[in-house]
Scaffold this active site. Sequence first.
Site, PDB file in Angstrom:
ATOM      1  N   LYS A   1      -5.057 -11.508  -1.850  1.00  0.00           N
ATOM      2  CA  LYS A   1      -5.688 -10.498  -1.378  1.00  0.00           C
ATOM      3  C   LYS A   1      -7.198 -10.699  -1.575  1.00  0.00           C
ATOM      4  O   LYS A   1      -7.750 -11.414  -2.516  1.00  0.00           O
ATOM      5  CB  LYS A   1      -5.317  -9.241  -2.249  1.00  0.00           C
ATOM      6  CG  LYS A   1      -6.243  -7.765  -2.143  1.00  0.00           C
ATOM      7  CD  LYS A   1      -5.723  -6.813  -3.140  1.00  0.00           C
ATOM      8  CE  LYS A   1      -6.478  -5.471  -2.932  1.00  0.00           C
ATOM      9  NZ  LYS A   1      -5.788  -4.423  -3.943  1.00  0.00           N
TER      10      LYS A   1
ATOM     11  N   SER B   1      -4.316  -0.533  -1.944  1.00  0.00           N
ATOM     12  CA  SER B   1      -5.279  -1.496  -1.172  1.00  0.00           C
ATOM     13  C   SER B   1      -4.930  -2.864  -0.670  1.00  0.00           C
ATOM     14  O   SER B   1      -5.454  -3.467  -0.168  1.00  0.00           O
ATOM     15  CB  SER B   1      -6.520  -1.483  -2.281  1.00  0.00           C
ATOM     16  OG  SER B   1      -6.123  -2.234  -3.339  1.00  0.00           O
TER      17      SER B   1
ATOM     18  N   SER C   1      -1.707  -0.077  -5.953  1.00  0.00           N
ATOM     19  CA  SER C   1      -2.215  -0.857  -5.028  1.00  0.00           C
ATOM     20  C   SER C   1      -1.482  -1.946  -4.687  1.00  0.00           C
ATOM     21  O   SER C   1      -1.544  -2.522  -3.620  1.00  0.00           O
ATOM     22  CB  SER C   1      -3.414  -1.054  -4.974  1.00  0.00           C
ATOM     23  OG  SER C   1      -4.490  -0.077  -4.908  1.00  0.00           O
TER      24      SER C   1
END
Length: 461
Positions: free
Chosen positions: A71, A146, A170
């Site tokens: 990420k 996210s 997330s």
Amino acid sequence: MTVTLLSAVEQLALLRQKKISPLELVEEHITRIAKLDPVLNAFADFDADRVRKQARAVKQGVLSGLPVTIKASIETAGHRCEIGSVLLRGQVPKQSAVVVDRLCEAGAMVLGTTNCPELLMAYETDNLLYGRTNNPWDTSRTPGGSSGGEAAAIAAGLSAAGLGSDSGGSVREPAHFSGICALKPTPGRIPSAGHLPPCTGPFSSLGAIGPMARTIADVQLLFDVLAGQDPCDPTGAPVARKSVPWEEARELSIGWLEEDGLVPVTAETRQAVRDAATALERRGFRVKPFRPSVLEAARRLWDIFFVQCGAMFYGPLIAGRENELSPVFQDFLAIAGSRPPLSAGSLLQAWSECDGVRRRFLEEMRECPLLLLPVCSIPAFRHGERQWTVEGKPLAYLDAMRFTQWFNLLASPAAVVPVGQSPEGLPIGVQIAGRPYEDERVLAVAAVLDSEFGYRPPPLG
């Protein structure tokens, strides 16, 4: 099935048996990325030649030759890690986060960094820097946030496994929306040093870096590589990894709940939880309805720390540049601005109350040390949606996600496994949560559910 859709464990077996070379496996992923990422937009930074160079010099280790993604909020040396924000355009760290170093030392190959919502404060992955990431089950829908780019890449076979982060669901919401597995570990079990922004203040207990993959066996593999105290981490936990034998796992009482009595969930979400409970009972587990009393208190406190303190943390960065912020982040600021202002006294009171809520949670969890419950009220939503009608009742954006938020405030481990599907064929996951530092118990039960249900390839590709 294409090799890129095999589990990470299976891909590693092929590598060890020399049925495929690291360079050949990387080329398979490069080809798939070239085919599908123009539709998904999962990557923030990808360079095929850089990946090929890694494949020609793979380190020996338990992950030797495995292609992974990270990420774009986790420092990865030489890769763009801009947290989806125009304000941080061009940010390339010179050194990697502890977790990325551990993956690379174990022989993993970093394909690239994956897209996320601006500054991580949304359950939809969209920003002004790289645009919107699409769900491989239905490109009109989000893969969540996210860690949405990470989930989309793994679900569609663009990556074997990877790392996300979770302060309010997330890694778990995107896993649920995209039909994969994930773990939010107990804070401190996996080092957070190198996360952007830093996991400090309230986010040292709310937030954690967690593994994401297509199977729980893969999640367990990454957890084993990543877990272990970082001696420079003030929140690091000196907790040794341990195995949980089948006999021990089966003796654990598991409480299950379909909802919290406050917000609606879809009929298919309820059914997924029931199906999971039935499967566990069939495998010899003691399963019973159970709802801890502290959940709403945990949710209220989470809102203070994640929403209000989160907005305060970003204040210095965004000051004077508000016109450069994405609509998704503007939505977050609007939510934060609708709350009563925090005073020093109210913040101190909330901080103190956290310990009382956590204590009561631990007392109640003596009866059921593990919980089985929904991940979210709904499956993956359409881009831009912020409210829904479920069971004839209105459902607000943050309320739909409350099932994950509880365990960030409670600092508990929680895993997600795909179990059911919606009438549209969208995946529906369930969540298994436990007491702090009992991550291995959570993974042991999640593995049973994964063997009963588990990953299905999405229609895309």
